[in-house]
Design an enzyme around this catalytic site. Structure first.
Site, short mmCIF file in Angstrom:
data_model
loop_
_atom_site.label_atom_id
_atom_site.label_comp_id
_atom_site.label_asym_id
_atom_site.label_seq_id
_atom_site.Cartn_x
_atom_site.Cartn_y
_atom_site.Cartn_z
N HIS A 67 0.84 -1.21 0.00
CA HIS A 67 0.00 0.00 0.00
C HIS A 67 0.88 1.26 0.00
O HIS A 67 0.66 2.18 -0.80
CB HIS A 67 -0.90 -0.05 1.23
CG HIS A 67 -1.76 1.16 1.43
ND1 HIS A 67 -3.14 1.12 1.30
CD2 HIS A 67 -1.46 2.44 1.77
CE1 HIS A 67 -3.63 2.33 1.54
NE2 HIS A 67 -2.63 3.14 1.83
N GLU A 68 1.85 1.29 0.90
CA GLU A 68 2.71 2.47 1.01
C GLU A 68 3.65 2.60 -0.18
O GLU A 68 3.97 3.71 -0.63
CB GLU A 68 3.51 2.43 2.32
CG GLU A 68 2.65 2.47 3.57
CD GLU A 68 1.78 3.70 3.65
OE1 GLU A 68 2.16 4.75 3.10
OE2 GLU A 68 0.70 3.62 4.27
N HIS A 71 1.97 4.42 -2.93
CA HIS A 71 2.05 5.88 -2.73
C HIS A 71 3.40 6.41 -3.18
O HIS A 71 3.49 7.43 -3.86
CB HIS A 71 1.86 6.22 -1.25
CG HIS A 71 0.45 6.13 -0.77
ND1 HIS A 71 -0.60 6.77 -1.38
CD2 HIS A 71 -0.09 5.48 0.31
CE1 HIS A 71 -1.73 6.51 -0.72
NE2 HIS A 71 -1.44 5.72 0.30
#
Length: 379
Positions: A67-68, A71
């Site tokens: 998820h990170e 980003h």
């Protein structure tokens, strides 16, 4: 959030763990090994439950990392430098060096997180169906189904329009596009974040007091985190608004006192607090006059008394590659996150290879009073 353990680099992005990540590993492992797994599929040995629960918790952390990373990758593609990723108790945090250049970039950087978690949830859901069709162990299917559900929940929760969640970034991008004012948009998203935080705190304590459900404490903890993070975010934005366009050269302490690398700690301390070394941190110079690193009095305190007469400043200093350095014309707002993450809370100001100053968080704090002061001439 500072990392405790450096794991390595993925796609050039520094990845680390904060010690508090152990909390979520323990909680997930306990909940699965002592609750969900035995209740859904009794008859296995405790060792099997615990081993599978621990593996599931680790895979969950990996999904948070993905998820990170999403980003970070999209941020880089939109011209925002990424300092690193740290996984901690309440998930993960990608440290971005600077702000998105436009509402559209903010939308892309924020939106990819929930999309990635939703995609991961879909992959785990598909894997659950496939494993069930193959008639593999029902316990393994249960673990994969839990991973599918938790990633979908993560995607939905992160999409809530409240800072500092990804949905809060999406709300800020929308408000920024509508108003053209980044600070006003940040205030709106942060207000929504504090509102959601107080709701979770109230709901959590209500669950504990009126239903005797101790899991409400977890909701209250998440709510408290949202309140604190949203408040810090708007303060950071206001600080950046004040310091926008201010170069480091305006806030630094010029021509700082230096200490030769060959000076012994005993000799340095013998000068006392009223000699030339009256500060608490000093740039260290090598015999050829070049900057070698940074020395602080905390390093002297950590050196045993009996060793101070034979230990030089150069032996214990933080060497230059590990010190935050900055050019005098670099914006203060770009330096601020690096100072907050660094343990020394100081940066050496270099004009090429020449030392011209030192800057601390206290220097930047003093600069925040400038709007009410008389204008100053640039250095």
């Amino acid at each position: 959030m500072k990392e405790t353990l450096f794991l390595g680099r993925i796609a050039g992005v520094r990845v680390g763990l904060h010690w508090s990540v152990l909390v979520i590993v323990v909680l997930v492992t306990l909940a699965l090994a002592r609750g969900r797994f035995p209740a859904a599929h009794p008859g296995y040995s405790p060792t099997v439950y615990w081993a599978l629960a621990l593996l599931t918790a680790v895979v969950f952390l990996c999904s948070l990392l993905v998820h990170e990373l999403a980003h970070a990758v999209v941020a880089r593609r939109n011209g925002v430098q990424v300092d690193g990723i740290t996984l901690w108790m309440l998930g993960g945090a990608a440290r971005l060096h600077g702000e998105a250049p436009s509402p559209a970039a903010e939308l892309r950087i924020a939106g990819v997180g929930p999309l990635t978690s939703a995609l991961a949830g879909g992959v785990f859901a598909g894997l659950t169906v496939w494993l069930a069709a193959l008639r593999v162990s029902g316990l393994l299917v249960e673990a994969v189904a839990w991973l599918a559900a938790i990633n979908i929940v993560l995607a939905v929760f992160n999409a809530l329009p409240a800072a500092p969640l990804d949905g809060g970034r999406l709300l800020r991008a929308f408000l920024w596009h509508r108003t053209g004012d980044r600070l006003r948009a940040t205030r709106g998203a942060s207000a929504a974040g504090r509102g959601l935080g107080w709701f979770l705190v109230a709901a959590g304590f209500a669950a504990v007091l009126f239903a005797g459900n101790l899991s409400g404490l977890w909701s209250a903890l998440i709510g408290w985190f949202l309140i604190a993070a949203a408040t810090a975010e708007v303060r950071q934005a206001e600080m950046q608004g004040v310091l926008k366009g201010v170069p480091v050269g305006r806030v630094m302490t010029p021509d700082p006192v230096t200490v030769p690398a060959w000076t012994t700690i005993a000799g340095l301390l013998a000068e006392g607090p009223f000699g030339p070394y009256r500060h608490s941190a000093f740039p260290v110079v090598a015999p050829d006059g070049s900057v070698a690193g940074l020395f602080t009095m905390a390093m002297a305190d950590r050196t045993p008394d009996r060793a101070r007469s034979r230990t030089t400043v150069g032996d214990v200093m933080r060497r230059l590659p590990d010190v935050v350095t900055v050019a005098p014309d670099e914006p203060v707002v770009d330096l601020l996150p690096r100072l907050q993450e660094g343990g020394l809370r100081r940066a050496l100001v270099l004009d090429g290879d020449r030392l011209v100053g030192i800057v601390t968080l206290a220097d930047i704090t003093r600069a925040l009073t400038w709007p009410t002061a008389a204008p100053r001439q640039p250095l």
